[in-house]
Design an enzyme around this catalytic site. Sequence first.
Site, PDB file in Angstrom:
ATOM      1  N   ILE A 139      68.293  49.281   4.677  1.00  0.00           N
ATOM      2  CA  ILE A 139      67.543  49.477   6.732  1.00  0.00           C
ATOM      3  C   ILE A 139      66.206  49.361   6.846  1.00  0.00           C
ATOM      4  O   ILE A 139      65.721  50.214   6.643  1.00  0.00           O
ATOM      5  CB  ILE A 139      68.418  50.594   7.591  1.00  0.00           C
ATOM      6  CG1 ILE A 139      70.070  50.734   7.672  1.00  0.00           C
ATOM      7  CG2 ILE A 139      67.712  50.790   9.388  1.00  0.00           C
ATOM      8  CD1 ILE A 139      70.548  51.233   7.671  1.00  0.00           C
ATOM      9  N   CYS A 140      65.606  48.701   8.049  1.00  0.00           N
ATOM     10  CA  CYS A 140      63.733  48.963   7.694  1.00  0.00           C
ATOM     11  C   CYS A 140      63.571  48.572   6.924  1.00  0.00           C
ATOM     12  O   CYS A 140      63.166  47.519   6.440  1.00  0.00           O
ATOM     13  CB  CYS A 140      63.654  49.840   9.131  1.00  0.00           C
ATOM     14  SG  CYS A 140      62.664  50.571  10.048  1.00  0.00           S
ATOM     15  N   ILE A 141      62.010  49.835   6.709  1.00  0.00           N
ATOM     16  CA  ILE A 141      61.941  49.178   5.084  1.00  0.00           C
ATOM     17  C   ILE A 141      62.704  50.009   3.611  1.00  0.00           C
ATOM     18  O   ILE A 141      61.898  49.153   3.334  1.00  0.00           O
ATOM     19  CB  ILE A 141      60.596  50.402   5.150  1.00  0.00           C
ATOM     20  CG1 ILE A 141      59.460  49.829   4.626  1.00  0.00           C
ATOM     21  CG2 ILE A 141      60.977  51.510   4.731  1.00  0.00           C
ATOM     22  CD1 ILE A 141      58.550  48.689   4.962  1.00  0.00           C
ATOM     23  N   THR A 197      69.368  45.259   7.248  1.00  0.00           N
ATOM     24  CA  THR A 197      69.095  44.819   8.292  1.00  0.00           C
ATOM     25  C   THR A 197      67.687  45.149   8.903  1.00  0.00           C
ATOM     26  O   THR A 197      67.810  47.180   8.836  1.00  0.00           O
ATOM     27  CB  THR A 197      69.960  45.509   9.931  1.00  0.00           C
ATOM     28  OG1 THR A 197      69.901  45.340  10.914  1.00  0.00           O
ATOM     29  CG2 THR A 197      70.243  46.584   9.642  1.00  0.00           C
TER      30      THR A 197
END
Length: 225
Positions: A139-141, A197
Amino acid sequence: MAKALKVAVLLAGSGHLDGAEVREAVLTLLALDQHGAAFQCIAPNAEQHHVINHVTGQPVPGAVRNILEEASRIARVGQCLDLAKARVEDYDALLMPGGYGVAKNLCSFAFKGAEGEVRPDVAAFVRGFFNAKKPVGAICIAPALVALALSGRSAARLTLGGDPGCADAMRKLGHLHQDTPSAREIIVDESLNLVTTPAYMFDDARLSDVFVGIDRCVTEVLKRV
């Protein structure tokens, strides 16, 4: 009754500027719980790269915090496992919320980009899931950590949202970056069982949209067990 799936959730501390993104971490745990999956929060027992004042956004001179202790603020007292004691074979899948701590504490992507390194214990744990062909959600980074851990081993299809610098770093590492228009999207690498995501890679994302993306990611990961 079928046995509940058990998922490892790797945390990088607490606080989006120097640890785990708290909203992403909590929403990940919420989604797992809503799907009836058990989870275990896990973090390295080591010092953070630095400590950021989340009011000013500036480093706190001389301050020291421990990744495991900070992650336990999210997991609750005594419920975050030292990474040194975690075994891939005990879990059905791995999920990694984002936050700058992923790119500062678990690897050095925040400072070195495509030239970054992953903490050896983190790299071994993450690669263990891919070697066992168990599903991984980033998720994210966190996809950047995956990209570094898999560099030279496997080419991954993933997303870090729409940031051109991150996309270029992924290409340099031999991966396929796919831009996404919002935090609601997921990208699935079928061959690697990897789901990504962007979440707060979109700084202005609505919390509800971040949850949609995380829930979709969690749903896809659990479906692949």
